[in-house]
Design an enzyme around this catalytic site. Structure first.
Site, mmCIF file in Angstrom:
data_model
loop_
_atom_site.group_PDB
_atom_site.id
_atom_site.type_symbol
_atom_site.label_atom_id
_atom_site.label_comp_id
_atom_site.label_asym_id
_atom_site.label_seq_id
_atom_site.Cartn_x
_atom_site.Cartn_y
_atom_site.Cartn_z
ATOM 1 C CG ASP A 24 23.835 45.456 20.890
ATOM 2 O OD1 ASP A 24 24.951 45.374 21.427
ATOM 3 O OD2 ASP A 24 23.575 44.960 19.774
ATOM 4 C CG ASP A 26 28.772 46.424 16.878
ATOM 5 O OD1 ASP A 26 28.793 47.467 16.198
ATOM 6 O OD2 ASP A 26 29.659 46.142 17.706
ATOM 7 C CE1 TYR A 35 35.315 40.268 17.816
ATOM 8 C CE2 TYR A 35 35.465 39.057 15.751
ATOM 9 C CZ TYR A 35 35.220 39.078 17.117
ATOM 10 O OH TYR A 35 34.896 37.926 17.773
ATOM 11 C CB SER A 69 35.047 40.417 22.815
ATOM 12 O OG SER A 69 34.610 40.016 21.527
ATOM 13 C CB CYS A 101 32.342 45.188 28.077
ATOM 14 S SG CYS A 101 33.332 43.822 28.743
ATOM 15 C CG ASP A 138 21.550 42.173 17.842
ATOM 16 O OD1 ASP A 138 22.099 42.601 18.875
ATOM 17 O OD2 ASP A 138 22.191 41.678 16.892
#
Length: 186
Positions: A24, A26, A35, A69, A101, A138
Site C-alpha cells: 500500500d 499512503d 489526498y 479516491s 484505483c 496499514d
C-alpha cells in the site's frame, strides 16, 4: 510421527519468500497526507528504502497497490497521482509496478481495495501468481484485498489503524523490515 493408520503426517509448510511483494502507498510506504497531489509532501517511512533495497537484493519484484479516491472526488488528477508516485520512486528507488484505483467507495468497481483487482493486476503485470504474492499495508482493506486475491497479507499498523484491524490480522509487523522477516525474505 505417523498417523494412527500408519500414513505419514505432513509437517508444516516450508517457508518461502513471496514471488512479489505489493505495498500500500499512503500510510505504509509514505507518511499519510490525505489526498496528496504534491510531490514535495512525499515523506517515506524510515524503513521504506531499506525494505525495498532488501527485496531488490533478493530478486523479489515489488509493486504498489493504492486506492486513490481523491481522483473520483475531484481532489486529485491522474497526473497528480503519477507525480507523487514518481517522487516516491526517486526517494526509495524504482518500484516495479504501480496499480491504483481512481474510484470512490460507492462506484462498485472491482479494483478498489478490499476488492482483489489491484492485486490481481499488479501480479499479472509482474508475471507472478497472485497466490504467491504478499501484500503489506496499514489497514484492513489492504489485507482484505490480499485475501480476496489469494495472497498473504501483513499489517503494519500506524497510529490511525483501528484496534479491531490489528486484532483481526493474521500477521502484524512493527515496520516494513519486520514484515519482510515474517514473509521469510532473505
Amino acid at each position: 510421527m505417523p498417523a494412527p493408520d500408519g500414513r505419514p503426517v505432513p509437517g508444516p509448510p516450508v517457508p518461502r519468500p513471496p514471488a512479489a511483494v505489493l505495498f500500500d502507498r499512503d500510510g505504509t510506504l509514505v507518511h499519510d497526507v490525505p489526498y496528496n497531489g504534491d510531490p514535495a509532501k512525499v515523506d517515506p517511512v524510515a524503513t521504506a528504502r531499506p525494505a525495498l533495497e532488501r527485496l531488490r537484493r533478493a530478486g523479489i519484484p515489488t509493486g504498489v497497490v493504492s486506492n486513490q479516491s481523491g481522483v473520483a472526488r475531484g481532489l486529485l488528477t491522474p497526473a497528480d497521482v503519477a507525480a507523487v508516485n514518481a517522487r516516491l520512486d526517486e526517494l526509495v528507488g524504482p518500484i516495479g509496478v504501480w496499480a491504483w484505483c481512481p474510484h470512490g467507495e460507492a462506484d462498485g468497481c472491482a479494483c478498489r481495495k478490499p476488492a482483489p483487482g489491484l492485486v490481481l493486476d499488479a501480479a499479472r503485470r509482474l508475471g507472478v501468481d497472485p497466490a504467491a504474492c504478499a501484500v503489506v499495508g496499514d489497514i484492513a482493506a489492504d489485507l482484505g484485498a490480499a485475501r480476496a486475491a489469494g495472497a498473504r497479507g501483513v499489517l503494519v499498523p500506524t497510529p490511525t489503524t483501528r484496534a479491531e484491524e490489528v486484532a483481526a490480522a493474521g500477521l502484524v509487523a512493527g515496520d516494513l523490515l519486520e514484515a519482510l522477516d515474517l514473509l521469510d525474505v532473505p
